[in-house]
Scaffold this motif. Structure first.
Motif, PDB file in Angstrom:
ATOM      1  N   GLY A 119       0.819  -1.188   0.000  1.00 55.21           N
ATOM      2  CA  GLY A 119       0.000   0.000   0.000  1.00 55.21           C
ATOM      3  C   GLY A 119       0.860   1.248   0.000  1.00 55.21           C
ATOM      4  O   GLY A 119       1.854   1.328   0.730  1.00 55.21           O
ATOM      5  N   GLY A 120       0.515   2.221  -0.823  1.00 57.56           N
ATOM      6  CA  GLY A 120       1.300   3.446  -0.916  1.00 57.56           C
ATOM      7  C   GLY A 120       2.364   3.428  -1.983  1.00 57.56           C
ATOM      8  O   GLY A 120       3.135   4.381  -2.119  1.00 57.56           O
ATOM      9  N   THR A 121       2.442   2.335  -2.754  1.00 57.70           N
ATOM     10  CA  THR A 121       3.419   2.248  -3.845  1.00 57.70           C
ATOM     11  C   THR A 121       3.198   3.396  -4.838  1.00 57.70           C
ATOM     12  O   THR A 121       2.067   3.757  -5.154  1.00 57.70           O
ATOM     13  N   ASP A 122       4.309   3.940  -5.335  1.00 55.83           N
ATOM     14  CA  ASP A 122       4.278   5.127  -6.192  1.00 55.83           C
ATOM     15  C   ASP A 122       4.419   4.747  -7.663  1.00 55.83           C
ATOM     16  O   ASP A 122       5.520   4.522  -8.158  1.00 55.83           O
ATOM     17  N   SER A 123       3.296   4.705  -8.368  1.00 50.15           N
ATOM     18  CA  SER A 123       3.319   4.320  -9.774  1.00 50.15           C
ATOM     19  C   SER A 123       4.018   5.339 -10.668  1.00 50.15           C
ATOM     20  O   SER A 123       4.457   5.006 -11.769  1.00 50.15           O
ATOM     21  N   THR A 124       4.147   6.589 -10.189  1.00 56.62           N
ATOM     22  CA  THR A 124       4.825   7.619 -10.996  1.00 56.62           C
ATOM     23  C   THR A 124       6.337   7.461 -10.963  1.00 56.62           C
ATOM     24  O   THR A 124       7.037   8.018 -11.818  1.00 56.62           O
ATOM     25  N   GLU A 125       6.851   6.740  -9.947  1.00 57.19           N
ATOM     26  CA  GLU A 125       8.292   6.537  -9.731  1.00 57.19           C
ATOM     27  C   GLU A 125       9.024   7.832  -9.398  1.00 57.19           C
ATOM     28  O   GLU A 125      10.256   7.900  -9.450  1.00 57.19           O
ATOM     29  N   LYS A 126       8.303   8.870  -9.015  1.00 53.74           N
ATOM     30  CA  LYS A 126       8.929  10.184  -8.798  1.00 53.74           C
ATOM     31  C   LYS A 126       8.661  10.766  -7.414  1.00 53.74           C
ATOM     32  O   LYS A 126       9.036  11.903  -7.135  1.00 53.74           O
ATOM     33  N   GLY A 127       8.024  10.014  -6.557  1.00 60.17           N
ATOM     34  CA  GLY A 127       7.637  10.543  -5.249  1.00 60.17           C
ATOM     35  C   GLY A 127       8.790  10.667  -4.280  1.00 60.17           C
ATOM     36  O   GLY A 127       9.945  10.337  -4.563  1.00 60.17           O
ATOM     37  N   ARG A 128       8.460  11.139  -3.088  1.00 61.24           N
ATOM     38  CA  ARG A 128       9.469  11.410  -2.060  1.00 61.24           C
ATOM     39  C   ARG A 128       9.986  10.138  -1.396  1.00 61.24           C
ATOM     40  O   ARG A 128      11.152  10.056  -1.007  1.00 61.24           O
ATOM     41  N   LEU A 129       9.128   9.118  -1.253  1.00 60.10           N
ATOM     42  CA  LEU A 129       9.516   7.915  -0.524  1.00 60.10           C
ATOM     43  C   LEU A 129      10.290   6.952  -1.415  1.00 60.10           C
ATOM     44  O   LEU A 129       9.790   6.498  -2.449  1.00 60.10           O
ATOM     45  N   MET A 130      11.509   6.628  -0.994  1.00 55.54           N
ATOM     46  CA  MET A 130      12.388   5.767  -1.791  1.00 55.54           C
ATOM     47  C   MET A 130      11.760   4.409  -2.067  1.00 55.54           C
ATOM     48  O   MET A 130      11.718   3.945  -3.207  1.00 55.54           O
ATOM     49  N   TRP A 131      11.266   3.747  -1.027  1.00 57.39           N
ATOM     50  CA  TRP A 131      10.741   2.392  -1.212  1.00 57.39           C
ATOM     51  C   TRP A 131       9.549   2.403  -2.169  1.00 57.39           C
ATOM     52  O   TRP A 131       9.391   1.481  -2.979  1.00 57.39           O
ATOM     53  N   ALA A 132       8.713   3.454  -2.087  1.00 57.97           N
ATOM     54  CA  ALA A 132       7.515   3.528  -2.927  1.00 57.97           C
ATOM     55  C   ALA A 132       7.891   3.732  -4.394  1.00 57.97           C
ATOM     56  O   ALA A 132       7.226   3.199  -5.293  1.00 57.97           O
ATOM     57  N   ARG A 133       8.950   4.493  -4.651  1.00 55.45           N
ATOM     58  CA  ARG A 133       9.434   4.681  -6.023  1.00 55.45           C
ATOM     59  C   ARG A 133       9.944   3.364  -6.608  1.00 55.45           C
ATOM     60  O   ARG A 133       9.648   3.016  -7.750  1.00 55.45           O
TER      61      ARG A 133
END
Length: 223
Positions: A119-133
């Motif tokens: 949950g919270g994964t960043d599909s844009t690959e550009k967010g602030r959280l490293m793991w989510a990117r």
């Protein structure tokens, strides 16, 4: 090795999520065979179960002839990003996953690949959280591989199944929160039983979205 049943490869069964998914597969009548791949012996035994102990997940060449004939992969292998720098987390999360998935897509193009993301994964690959990117890039690139279908599962708080050996230690302290959390925040709480059931049904029935949040996981598990 043609069959109408589910023949699944599962990674990560020495962790909580992988063990929960494995238990559902072993009990499910539509799952006829399960192959688990571990760096060390798991201790699991079942008539449906085959195990490969293989130390190097960055090189599947020595075992690839044993990976043919499966129509599902439930990829439950993963690590926490806590205390890891981006380079190391990227290697363990993205590079390893993509190597395994690329190998399996070449050997079993009719395979459905189910990836446990978060949950919270960043599909844009550009967010602030490293793991989510990093998780977002992994999800995105998995969908480009020539599988029959790829589903990315994003669980939140997971309730372990009864009798598990690899329950995360934190659950022993906060597990009592689950019933209340499920009632108040249904978009954040599901069980490992629902997770395993949803993965199996993604293979047998499909799902209308490639990314499954908690509500999707619960919905698919009910079908």
């Amino acid at each position: 090795m043609k069959s109408n049943g589910v023949r699944a490869i599962i990674t990560g069964v020495t962790g909580m999520v992988g063990e929960g998914v494995l238990l559902e597969c072993l009990q499910h009548p539509e799952v006829e065979a399960v192959l688990i791949i571990n760096r060390k012996p798991s201790g699991f035994s079942h008539p449906k179960l085959t195990e490969i102990v293989h130390a190097d997940f960055y090189n599947f060449t020595p075992i690839q002839n044993r990976l043919v004939g499966y129509n599902a992969c439930f990829f439950c292998l993963g690590v926490s990003s806590v205390g890891m720098n981006e380079k190391d987390y990227y290697r363990v999360t993205y590079t390893l996953t993509m190597h395994v998935a690329t190998t399996l897509s070449q050997l079993n193009p009719d395979m459905t690949f189910c990836y446990v993301s978060g949950g919270g994964t960043d599909s844009t690959e550009k967010g602030r959280l490293m793991w989510a990117r990093v998780k977002g890039k992994t999800e995105n690139d998995l969908t480009k591989l020539p599988f029959r279908q790829v589903y990315n599962f994003r669980p939140g708080f997971l309730k372990p199944s009864e009798g598990m050996k690899n329950t995360n230690r934190y659950y022993h302290y906060i597990g009592w929160l689950y019933p209340m959390g499920r009632a108040l925040f249904p978009a954040l709480f599901c069980s490992l039983r629902e997770m395993g059931q949803a993965m199996i049904k993604a293979v047998t029935k499909g799902y209308e979205k490639p990314v499954l949040e908690v509500r999707d996981i619960v919905e698919l598990a009910k079908r």
